[in-house]
Design a protein around this motif. Structure first.
Motif, mmCIF file in Angstrom:
data_model
loop_
_atom_site.group_PDB
_atom_site.id
_atom_site.type_symbol
_atom_site.label_atom_id
_atom_site.label_comp_id
_atom_site.label_asym_id
_atom_site.label_seq_id
_atom_site.Cartn_x
_atom_site.Cartn_y
_atom_site.Cartn_z
ATOM 1 N N PHE A 7 0.940 -1.132 0.133
ATOM 2 C CA PHE A 7 -0.051 0.078 0.052
ATOM 3 C C PHE A 7 0.887 1.291 -0.083
ATOM 4 O O PHE A 7 0.458 2.254 -0.729
ATOM 5 C CB PHE A 7 -0.804 0.125 1.432
ATOM 6 C CG PHE A 7 -1.928 1.343 1.250
ATOM 7 C CD1 PHE A 7 -2.863 1.115 0.486
ATOM 8 C CD2 PHE A 7 -1.737 2.167 2.177
ATOM 9 C CE1 PHE A 7 -3.682 2.427 0.449
ATOM 10 C CE2 PHE A 7 -2.525 3.360 2.211
ATOM 11 C CZ PHE A 7 -3.622 3.373 1.333
ATOM 12 N N ARG A 11 0.969 4.133 -2.794
ATOM 13 C CA ARG A 11 0.779 5.544 -2.271
ATOM 14 C C ARG A 11 2.035 6.635 -3.032
ATOM 15 O O ARG A 11 1.632 7.365 -3.482
ATOM 16 C CB ARG A 11 0.604 5.784 -0.985
ATOM 17 C CG ARG A 11 0.144 7.060 -0.262
ATOM 18 C CD ARG A 11 -0.130 7.346 1.103
ATOM 19 N NE ARG A 11 1.166 6.938 1.748
ATOM 20 C CZ ARG A 11 1.164 6.393 2.989
ATOM 21 N NH1 ARG A 11 -0.075 6.275 3.596
ATOM 22 N NH2 ARG A 11 2.106 5.999 3.553
ATOM 23 N N TRP A 58 -5.948 11.023 -1.138
ATOM 24 C CA TRP A 58 -4.884 10.836 -0.017
ATOM 25 C C TRP A 58 -4.785 11.759 1.113
ATOM 26 O O TRP A 58 -3.729 11.570 1.929
ATOM 27 C CB TRP A 58 -3.386 10.782 -0.662
ATOM 28 C CG TRP A 58 -2.993 9.857 -1.796
ATOM 29 C CD1 TRP A 58 -3.229 10.027 -3.200
ATOM 30 C CD2 TRP A 58 -3.134 8.379 -1.405
ATOM 31 N NE1 TRP A 58 -2.804 8.797 -3.833
ATOM 32 C CE2 TRP A 58 -2.956 7.780 -2.783
ATOM 33 C CE3 TRP A 58 -3.142 7.410 -0.556
ATOM 34 C CZ2 TRP A 58 -2.863 6.121 -2.944
ATOM 35 C CZ3 TRP A 58 -2.945 6.062 -0.629
ATOM 36 C CH2 TRP A 58 -2.999 5.550 -1.776
ATOM 37 N N LYS A 177 -7.701 4.036 -0.339
ATOM 38 C CA LYS A 177 -7.795 2.828 0.734
ATOM 39 C C LYS A 177 -9.101 2.280 0.599
ATOM 40 O O LYS A 177 -9.156 1.151 0.412
ATOM 41 C CB LYS A 177 -7.413 3.193 2.236
ATOM 42 C CG LYS A 177 -7.387 2.034 3.010
ATOM 43 C CD LYS A 177 -7.168 2.298 4.441
ATOM 44 C CE LYS A 177 -5.741 2.737 4.489
ATOM 45 N NZ LYS A 177 -5.110 2.819 6.133
ATOM 46 N N THR A 178 -10.213 3.127 0.415
ATOM 47 C CA THR A 178 -11.308 2.545 0.216
ATOM 48 C C THR A 178 -11.413 1.966 -1.311
ATOM 49 O O THR A 178 -12.069 0.909 -1.176
ATOM 50 C CB THR A 178 -12.584 3.717 0.200
ATOM 51 O OG1 THR A 178 -12.305 4.426 1.815
ATOM 52 C CG2 THR A 178 -13.991 3.548 0.311
#
Length: 195
Positions: A7, A11, A58, A177-178
């Motif tokens: 992750f 990002r 973000w 993230k969602t």
């Protein structure tokens, strides 16, 4: 997201690409403006549009893009140290747009045309207000500070259009993230249905 990417790597990569898009587009816009549209009173900037998208994706990391955009704008336009402070620090006020996101939520902003446009304008106006405040603090007369709003008026329209288009693209104007959790859930459901 690549299956072997963490992750944090995702990002970092995503933030890097948005920074690259912002830097290249802003440098091209400023260079073109200085060459071919030198006599125009109005300017157009991609900084608020990119910042608005990154803030939605973000959160607080989008403030970096706002500051970076101000710095690129000044360097490409041949600005001095004072202008770097005005645009770099002033643009950071766009971070207050996070309260707008928290209040209305990602989904409502994305799905509602009016909330999308108001969000884009909010980011644009916060940047302009930040620049005006820093200019005022560094000795600019109040009347001159109004120019940050008037000369950059076209950017509000540009930002609104870009953010509205981003809202129509799956996952573009969504908390990442969602978004990734949703993709994973959809993939699992699709695999279950295949048996």
């Amino acid at each position: 997201m690549h299956p072997h990417m963490t992750f944090k790597q995702y990002r970092r990569t995503d933030l890097f690409f948005f920074a690259l898009i912002l830097t290249v587009s802003e440098a091209l816009i400023i260079t073109a403006g200085n060459r071919w549209f030198r006599d125009q009173l109005y300017t157009v900037s991609a900084v608020a549009a990119v910042t608005a998208i990154v803030l939605m994706r973000w959160g607080k990391y989008g403030i970096f893009h706002a500051v970076l955009g101000g710095i690129v704008f000044c360097i490409a336009g041949g600005g001095n140290v004072r202008q770097l402070a005005i645009y770099g620090i002033g643009n950071a006020l766009a971070g207050l747009g996070l309260f707008y996101i928290r209040h209305f939520g990602h989904k409502r902003i994305r799905d509602d045309f009016l909330l999308t446009v108001l969000y884009a304008l909010c980011i644009q106006l916060l940047m302009q207000l930040g620049r005006a405040l820093i200019a005022l603090l560094t000795g600019a007369p109040p009347g001159a500070c109004l120019n940050f709003f008037t000369t950059d008026a076209l950017s509000g329209l540009f930002t609104s259009v870009i953010v509205w288009i981003a809202a129509r693209l799956d996952g573009m104007l969504e908390d990442q993230k969602t978004y990734l959790l949703r993709l994973n859930r959809e993939r699992e459901e699709s695999n279950k249905g295949g048996y």
